[in-house]
Design a protein around this motif. Sequence first.
Motif, mmCIF file in Angstrom:
data_model
loop_
_atom_site.group_PDB
_atom_site.id
_atom_site.type_symbol
_atom_site.label_atom_id
_atom_site.label_comp_id
_atom_site.label_asym_id
_atom_site.label_seq_id
_atom_site.Cartn_x
_atom_site.Cartn_y
_atom_site.Cartn_z
ATOM 1 N N LEU A 12 11.008 -1.890 -5.846
ATOM 2 C CA LEU A 12 9.733 -2.128 -5.180
ATOM 3 C C LEU A 12 8.644 -1.182 -5.680
ATOM 4 C CD1 LEU A 12 10.852 -2.812 -1.500
ATOM 5 C CD2 LEU A 12 10.359 -4.453 -3.316
ATOM 6 N N GLY A 13 9.025 0.030 -6.035
ATOM 7 C CA GLY A 13 8.048 0.989 -6.542
ATOM 8 C C GLY A 13 7.463 0.585 -7.880
ATOM 9 N N PHE A 14 8.280 0.007 -8.729
ATOM 10 C CA PHE A 14 7.791 -0.380 -10.058
ATOM 11 C C PHE A 14 7.246 -1.804 -10.115
ATOM 12 C CE2 PHE A 14 10.660 3.082 -11.595
ATOM 13 C CZ PHE A 14 9.665 3.850 -12.162
ATOM 14 N N LYS A 15 7.792 -2.690 -9.322
ATOM 15 C CA LYS A 15 7.440 -4.105 -9.455
ATOM 16 C C LYS A 15 6.434 -4.612 -8.435
ATOM 17 C CE LYS A 15 9.994 -4.812 -12.986
ATOM 18 N NZ LYS A 15 9.380 -5.080 -14.274
ATOM 19 N N VAL A 16 6.269 -3.921 -7.319
ATOM 20 C CA VAL A 16 5.326 -4.367 -6.299
ATOM 21 C C VAL A 16 4.241 -3.309 -6.157
ATOM 22 C CG1 VAL A 16 5.035 -4.998 -3.877
ATOM 23 C CG2 VAL A 16 7.121 -5.638 -5.072
ATOM 24 N N THR A 17 3.020 -3.703 -6.400
ATOM 25 C CA THR A 17 1.887 -2.801 -6.237
ATOM 26 C C THR A 17 0.963 -3.379 -5.171
ATOM 27 O OG1 THR A 17 0.608 -3.910 -7.967
ATOM 28 C CG2 THR A 17 2.032 -2.074 -8.652
ATOM 29 N N ASP A 18 -0.114 -2.676 -4.884
ATOM 30 C CA ASP A 18 -1.056 -3.153 -3.869
ATOM 31 C C ASP A 18 -1.740 -4.447 -4.281
ATOM 32 O OD1 ASP A 18 -0.527 -1.125 -2.114
ATOM 33 O OD2 ASP A 18 -2.136 0.165 -2.846
ATOM 34 N N HIS A 19 -1.838 -4.684 -5.576
ATOM 35 C CA HIS A 19 -2.572 -5.851 -6.051
ATOM 36 C C HIS A 19 -1.668 -6.912 -6.671
ATOM 37 C CE1 HIS A 19 -6.153 -3.571 -5.211
ATOM 38 N NE2 HIS A 19 -5.706 -2.585 -5.967
ATOM 39 N N SER A 20 -0.360 -6.777 -6.519
ATOM 40 C CA SER A 20 0.534 -7.803 -7.071
ATOM 41 C C SER A 20 0.693 -8.930 -6.068
ATOM 42 C CB SER A 20 1.898 -7.204 -7.434
ATOM 43 O OG SER A 20 2.536 -6.752 -6.278
ATOM 44 N N ASP A 21 0.803 -10.137 -6.590
ATOM 45 C CA ASP A 21 0.911 -11.303 -5.728
ATOM 46 C C ASP A 21 2.335 -11.587 -5.305
ATOM 47 O OD1 ASP A 21 -1.790 -11.714 -5.783
ATOM 48 O OD2 ASP A 21 -1.711 -13.074 -7.495
ATOM 49 N N GLU A 22 3.291 -11.335 -6.186
ATOM 50 C CA GLU A 22 4.668 -11.680 -5.855
ATOM 51 C C GLU A 22 5.648 -10.870 -6.686
ATOM 52 O OE1 GLU A 22 5.715 -15.471 -8.500
ATOM 53 O OE2 GLU A 22 4.168 -15.861 -7.012
ATOM 54 N N LEU A 23 6.873 -10.898 -6.253
ATOM 55 C CA LEU A 23 7.999 -10.296 -6.953
ATOM 56 C C LEU A 23 8.732 -11.431 -7.650
ATOM 57 C CD1 LEU A 23 9.544 -7.584 -7.283
ATOM 58 C CD2 LEU A 23 10.874 -8.223 -5.293
ATOM 59 N N SER A 24 9.112 -11.242 -8.898
ATOM 60 C CA SER A 24 9.775 -12.342 -9.613
ATOM 61 C C SER A 24 11.051 -12.761 -8.886
ATOM 62 C CB SER A 24 10.098 -11.927 -11.044
ATOM 63 O OG SER A 24 11.137 -10.966 -11.048
ATOM 64 N N LYS A 25 11.452 -14.001 -9.111
ATOM 65 C CA LYS A 25 12.584 -14.563 -8.375
ATOM 66 C C LYS A 25 13.861 -13.758 -8.612
ATOM 67 C CE LYS A 25 14.983 -18.849 -7.453
ATOM 68 N NZ LYS A 25 15.095 -20.273 -7.732
ATOM 69 N N GLY A 26 14.098 -13.322 -9.835
ATOM 70 C CA GLY A 26 15.296 -12.546 -10.142
ATOM 71 C C GLY A 26 15.343 -11.231 -9.385
ATOM 72 N N TYR A 27 14.207 -10.512 -9.369
ATOM 73 C CA TYR A 27 14.149 -9.252 -8.625
ATOM 74 C C TYR A 27 14.264 -9.487 -7.122
ATOM 75 C CZ TYR A 27 12.927 -6.461 -12.711
ATOM 76 O OH TYR A 27 12.945 -5.806 -13.904
ATOM 77 N N ALA A 28 13.640 -10.554 -6.637
ATOM 78 C CA ALA A 28 13.706 -10.864 -5.202
ATOM 79 C C ALA A 28 15.146 -11.135 -4.776
ATOM 80 C CB ALA A 28 12.813 -12.059 -4.882
ATOM 81 N N ILE A 29 15.876 -11.893 -5.573
ATOM 82 C CA ILE A 29 17.285 -12.170 -5.258
ATOM 83 C C ILE A 29 18.097 -10.884 -5.289
ATOM 84 C CG2 ILE A 29 19.370 -13.304 -6.136
ATOM 85 C CD1 ILE A 29 17.555 -15.660 -6.948
ATOM 86 N N PHE A 30 17.818 -10.036 -6.282
ATOM 87 C CA PHE A 30 18.540 -8.771 -6.389
ATOM 88 C C PHE A 30 18.258 -7.871 -5.176
ATOM 89 C CE2 PHE A 30 19.205 -4.525 -8.539
ATOM 90 C CZ PHE A 30 20.583 -4.616 -8.528
ATOM 91 N N VAL A 31 17.002 -7.842 -4.703
ATOM 92 C CA VAL A 31 16.661 -7.046 -3.518
ATOM 93 C C VAL A 31 17.385 -7.585 -2.291
ATOM 94 C CG1 VAL A 31 14.780 -6.456 -1.930
ATOM 95 C CG2 VAL A 31 14.470 -6.160 -4.379
ATOM 96 N N VAL A 32 17.449 -8.910 -2.148
ATOM 97 C CA VAL A 32 18.166 -9.495 -1.012
ATOM 98 C C VAL A 32 19.653 -9.135 -1.081
ATOM 99 C CG1 VAL A 32 18.906 -11.668 0.028
ATOM 100 C CG2 VAL A 32 16.525 -11.350 -0.605
ATOM 101 N N ILE A 33 20.236 -9.183 -2.283
ATOM 102 C CA ILE A 33 21.644 -8.797 -2.446
ATOM 103 C C ILE A 33 21.840 -7.328 -2.066
ATOM 104 C CG2 ILE A 33 23.459 -8.399 -4.173
ATOM 105 C CD1 ILE A 33 22.475 -10.990 -5.550
ATOM 106 N N LEU A 34 20.904 -6.478 -2.460
ATOM 107 C CA LEU A 34 21.004 -5.065 -2.107
ATOM 108 C C LEU A 34 20.859 -4.836 -0.603
ATOM 109 C CD1 LEU A 34 19.034 -3.428 -5.038
ATOM 110 C CD2 LEU A 34 21.478 -3.242 -4.588
#
Length: 157
Positions: A12-34
């Motif tokens: 989340l620190g590297f991929k999500v910033t204040d101005h980002s619209d979304e997290l890519s699907k692969g990272y989102a799935i990985f975060v849910v798994i974590l």
Amino acid sequence: MFLSQVVIAIILGFKVTDHSDELSKGYAIFVVILVCTFVSAFAWSWGPLGWLIPSEIFPLETRSAGQSVTVCVNLLFTFVIAQAFLSMLCHFKFGIFIFFSSWVFIMSIFVFFLVPETKNIPIEEMTERVWKKHWFWKRFTEDEYTNEKIANADYQL
């Protein structure tokens, strides 16, 4: 638990910033798994300890009162954390996962050094066989002989 929270914070620190619209699907799935890994690890390890340890540490005479206070405090702090989580997430952003992972680390150190093994020890013998012999907790357990000795010393003065 610790590693899953640290990895979530890094992602989340590297991929999500204040101005980002979304997290890519692969990272989102990985975060849910974590997150699922964290929840299952909590259910397997820390989750039951809040109920198990208090049921073993109180002497039989005060167990019901001690357990009721423990349940009350446990539910109170669960409520506080649940109410504070979203505002902490807004302010800390990815740092909230570092915050909670540091608490997991501190709790692990506490358990490793200060919570003795109680396996195969009857509850009736817990105070004598565990707490009075533990390197740290023995200074907080009362010894009847010591109390009588102190009472007699006060009487003689």
